[in-house]
Design a protein around this motif. Structure first.
Motif, PDB file in Angstrom:
ATOM      1  N   GLY A  54     -12.152  -4.246 -25.020  1.00 17.70           N
ATOM      2  CA  GLY A  54     -11.973  -4.931 -26.293  1.00 17.70           C
ATOM      3  C   GLY A  54     -12.867  -6.152 -26.379  1.00 17.70           C
ATOM      4  O   GLY A  54     -12.861  -6.994 -25.483  1.00 17.70           O
ATOM      5  N   ILE A 103      -6.873   0.059 -23.240  1.00 21.95           N
ATOM      6  CA  ILE A 103      -7.802  -1.058 -23.021  1.00 21.95           C
ATOM      7  C   ILE A 103      -7.733  -1.383 -21.536  1.00 21.95           C
ATOM      8  O   ILE A 103      -6.796  -2.018 -21.061  1.00 21.95           O
ATOM      9  CB  ILE A 103      -7.419  -2.295 -23.863  1.00 21.95           C
ATOM     10  N   ALA A 117      -4.770   1.206 -34.068  1.00 22.86           N
ATOM     11  CA  ALA A 117      -4.218   1.131 -32.711  1.00 22.86           C
ATOM     12  C   ALA A 117      -3.228   2.266 -32.458  1.00 22.86           C
ATOM     13  O   ALA A 117      -3.273   2.925 -31.409  1.00 22.86           O
ATOM     14  CB  ALA A 117      -3.559  -0.226 -32.489  1.00 22.86           C
ATOM     15  N   MET A 162     -10.594  -7.499 -22.014  1.00 30.00           N
ATOM     16  CA  MET A 162     -10.383  -7.947 -23.403  1.00 30.00           C
ATOM     17  C   MET A 162     -10.992  -9.322 -23.579  1.00 30.00           C
ATOM     18  O   MET A 162     -10.565 -10.284 -22.944  1.00 30.00           O
ATOM     19  CB  MET A 162      -8.880  -8.001 -23.710  1.00 30.00           C
ATOM     20  N   PHE A 204      -4.371  -4.817 -30.083  1.00 29.75           N
ATOM     21  CA  PHE A 204      -5.009  -4.792 -28.767  1.00 29.75           C
ATOM     22  C   PHE A 204      -3.965  -4.884 -27.652  1.00 29.75           C
ATOM     23  O   PHE A 204      -4.089  -4.217 -26.621  1.00 29.75           O
ATOM     24  CB  PHE A 204      -5.998  -5.951 -28.632  1.00 29.75           C
TER      25      PHE A 204
END
Length: 718
Positions: free
Chosen positions: A316, A334, A276, A435, A325
């Motif tokens: 995601g 994202i 990340a 996500m 995330f």
């Protein structure tokens, strides 16, 4: 309890509400009898107070039987030595608050689980139960996507989980919050088989974030709803782990395989955080990112690598929604929204439309036969659902109505089109998800962000069933459209030179953790035409005081078979194994193995006739050593791009200093000669340290020879 039918599912007419956990347990035995097979979610979705009450009731009565089927049963950290306890106790109290440990975990660890109680897990806390015969014998080896099925095979007659709650229009709404993963799949199976009698229990924990979309359900989904305040407690919050330079090397390589506009899956822990942070560096410090990749790849990046920023953003799709995330969401990376309608998703993928609504979007949908003209009521509902028509528009008898104005609901009538363009269109597509996750687990601030997130942003996070996230079956068309350019990135323990992966067990048959969803994601990596399965591992480990290679010739346990080999990453680089011959696979894995083990591995491969006798490892691949990797990355750490804790830590600066001292001491206790040298070096020393460290460890005054020695060693290592 009488039942009714809603959406094809049988439920009790109304749930029974309990403001007392004990009253719920009474009612449960009265309904089910004295033999309970209990299914509970993994991670933080367990209603610990209810489970403990049920456990204690059965433990006290040998006429009762209880079988628990679950996974990842979490407990607060406990120190083993006196020094560890002195350090951990205040930290645990601060971070874990009133989180109640699970009584069955305590007894299972001590070996005192009663004979009338059995615990079966399908995923164990990594490495914690290797020497626990009870846990090993009752382990159920299931793909995550098969867990709901296998729970029912085991005869589950009670399912319970922690939920969030809120009142909407005078009615109680519940959120499956962190764990719609197995629950939604299991409820479908239960209600499809009318012969099954399973009592479902929702236990309100007011600390659980209220998640929308698939996780938002009616209270009528459950038979019992427990609202006892005693069921609310602090959520288990594992602190962020330190990210080493070795981790960053792996994370940097992995981040260079992520494609803009694509799909991302990562896991928890320091490697997940390393990926990340590397992606964030790629977005926010792009020129530095390019230099780092050049340096760690020796100026020869893998042809698969990409270096650009994320102009389209990422989507995601991960069984586990982790803090990494959340950081990518906060960084605006994202953000690629996916939609549940195949036509919309296909048009977005082909860049025929964007999420901004234009008059041309209606023409595209008409051409694709997603709607008809004149618009029928179902066409109107479709357009409203995705925000293409604004909330102010109504449909009445074939006409579109806004206030006092109305026109025929035709997309071809010039007057109607002008009216629609001027007064009926929305601004952006609605219902997009950036996500998807099956369950979540993370540090304290991760949960707080979910609680505090504005509803418009939270609506883009879709906690859903694991059967949707971890496989393509049953929804293949939309899954293929959403999961374009997917990079499924997972961790493994060992890789054989022929490409098989060992991720969850030992060749003794002992389980370290579990397969979880790894096989599912690897299989999807091969099933989707533009996807890749990426397995990461550290090239070496210390085993019983000896350095050993994690790239091995062969191993007696396999999680991922070698016919599913794809991409393997170590700190030394990327090995693209897809479609390669056995000889080439071996060469590419040797290229990312630690150089201290390359000759031995190559010799075994030659002895078994899998590599030509005259093959030699190129000189450019002979410098795979930790010091070289660290020397290349340390300047970037010093510049602040690769920090120890990229997303913060629950430890204070003083505690991190103490941790380092305790780690030195622990290492010494595992190496007797080093311990003797340490004792001799510190026993006569009179090192002065700030009093705050001694106060934090309650070592201001040390009485007795043992404690005085411990204090000396502690101070000497600060």
């Amino acid at each position: 309890h009488p039942s009714n039918n809603q959406n094809g599912r049988d439920y009790m007419a109304t749930p029974s509400y309990f403001n007392s956990i004990e009253d719920c347990v009474d009612a449960l035995f009265a309904t089910v009898g004295n033999h309970i097979v209990l299914g509970i979610p993994l991670g933080i979705g367990k209603p610990n107070p209810l489970v403990n009450a049920l456990y204690q009731r059965v433990k006290a009565n040998k006429a009762f039987k209880l079988k628990i089927i679950t996974a990842l049963s979490l407990e607060k950290p406990h120190g083993h030595s006196d020094l560890e306890k002195r350090f951990l106790d205040p930290f645990v109290e601060r971070v874990f608050g009133n989180y109640p440990d699970l009584d069955y975990v305590t007894d299972l660890r001590k070996g005192t689980l009663p004979a009338n109680i059995e615990v079966s897990e399908f995923f164990m806390k990594t490495g914690d139960y290797l020497d626990n015969a009870n846990a090993q014998q009752h382990y159920i080896y299931s793909n995550y996507s098969h867990v709901a099925r296998d729970m029912l095979v085991q005869g589950v007659n009670v399912m319970t989980q922690a939920v969030a709650a809120r009142e909407v229009d005078g009615k109680l709404r519940l959120s499956l919050s962190s764990n719609p993963d197995v629950t939604l799949d299991a409820l479908d199976l239960i209600h499809a088989d009318k012969s099954r009698q399973v009592v479902t229990i929702a236990v309100v924990n007011n600390e659980m974030p209220f998640m929308p979309n698939d996780a938002d359900v009616s209270a009528d989904m459950f038979d019992f709803v427990v609202t006892d305040p005693a069921a609310s407690h602090t959520l288990f919050a594992p602190p962020n782990m330190k990210v080493t330079l070795q981790d960053y090397a792996i994370g940097m390589h992995a981040s260079s395989l992520v494609k803009d506009g694509g799909t991302l899956q990562i896991g928890i822990g320091s490697l997940g955080d390393a990926i990340a942070q590397s992606i964030i560096v790629r977005e926010k410090h792009n020129s530095s990112y390019f230099q780092i990749i050049q340096q760690i790849s020796g100026g020869q990046p893998n042809p698969l690598c990409e270096f650009g920023k994320f102009d389209e953003g990422l989507y995601g799709a991960s069984e586990m929604f982790v803090n990494g995330f959340m950081q990518l969401i906060d960084a605006g990376i994202i953000r690629r929204e996916v939609f549940s309608d195949p036509t919309l998703q296909r048009l977005l993928n082909e860049k025929q439309i964007t999420t901004d609504i234009t008059p041309g979007m209606l023409d595209q949908l008409l051409e694709q036969e997603a709607v008809q003209s004149p618009l029928r009521k179902r066409d109107f509902n479709y357009l409203k659902r995705y925000g293409i028509l604004s909330d102010s528009v109504e449909w009445q008898d074939g006409e579109l109505v806004v206030g006092d104005e109305r026109v025929p609901a035709s997309l071809e009538n010039p007057a109607s089109r002008e009216f629609i363009h001027a007064k009926c269109l929305g601004s952006k597509l609605r219902g997009g998800i950036f996500m998807h996750g099956g369950f979540f687990l993370g540090p304290k601030d991760f949960y707080q962000k979910l609680r505090d997130m504005e509803p418009e942003k939270l609506a883009h996070i879709g906690m859903s069933r694991i059967g949707y996230i971890n496989q393509l079956y049953g929804h293949e068309e939309i899954a293929r459209l959403q999961r374009r350019h997917a990079r499924f990135i997972n961790t493994t323990m060992m890789v054989t030179l022929l490409g098989a992966a060992v991720s969850d067990g030992l060749d003794s048959g002992k389980l370290v953790s579990g397969v979880g969803g790894q096989y599912n994601f690897v299989a999807m990596g091969h099933a989707l035409p533009d996807a890749r399965s990426i397995l990461m591992l550290r090239s070496t480990r210390v085993h019983h005081g000896k350095l050993v290679s994690n790239i091995v010739w062969n191993y007696g346990h396999t999680t991922i078979p070698r016919h599913l080999r794809d991409v393997v990453i170590t700190e030394y680089g990327i090995a693209d194994l897809r479609g390669q011959s056995d000889s080439e696979v071996i060469k590419r894995l040797l290229a990312v193995a630690d150089s201290r083990f390359q000759d031995e591995l190559l010799h075994i491969a030659k002895e078994n006739g899998k590599v030509a006798r005259d093959y030699e490892i190129p000189a450019s691949q002979r410098s795979n050593l930790p010091d070289i990797v660290e020397s290349r990355l340390k300047p970037w750490r010093d510049l602040g791009l690769l920090p120890d804790f990229p997303f913060g830590t629950d430890f204070t600066e003083d505690e991190l200093t103490i941790v380092r001292a305790l780690q030195k001491l622990k290492h010494a206790t595992e190496h007797p000669l080093e311990l003797v040298k340490m004792i001799i070096g510190n026993i006569f020393a009179d090192k002065a340290v700030p009093e705050k460290y001694l106060e934090r460890m309650h070592l201001e005054e040390a009485h007795g020879i043992k404690l005085k020695l411990v204090r000396k060693l502690f101070v000497g290592n600060l």
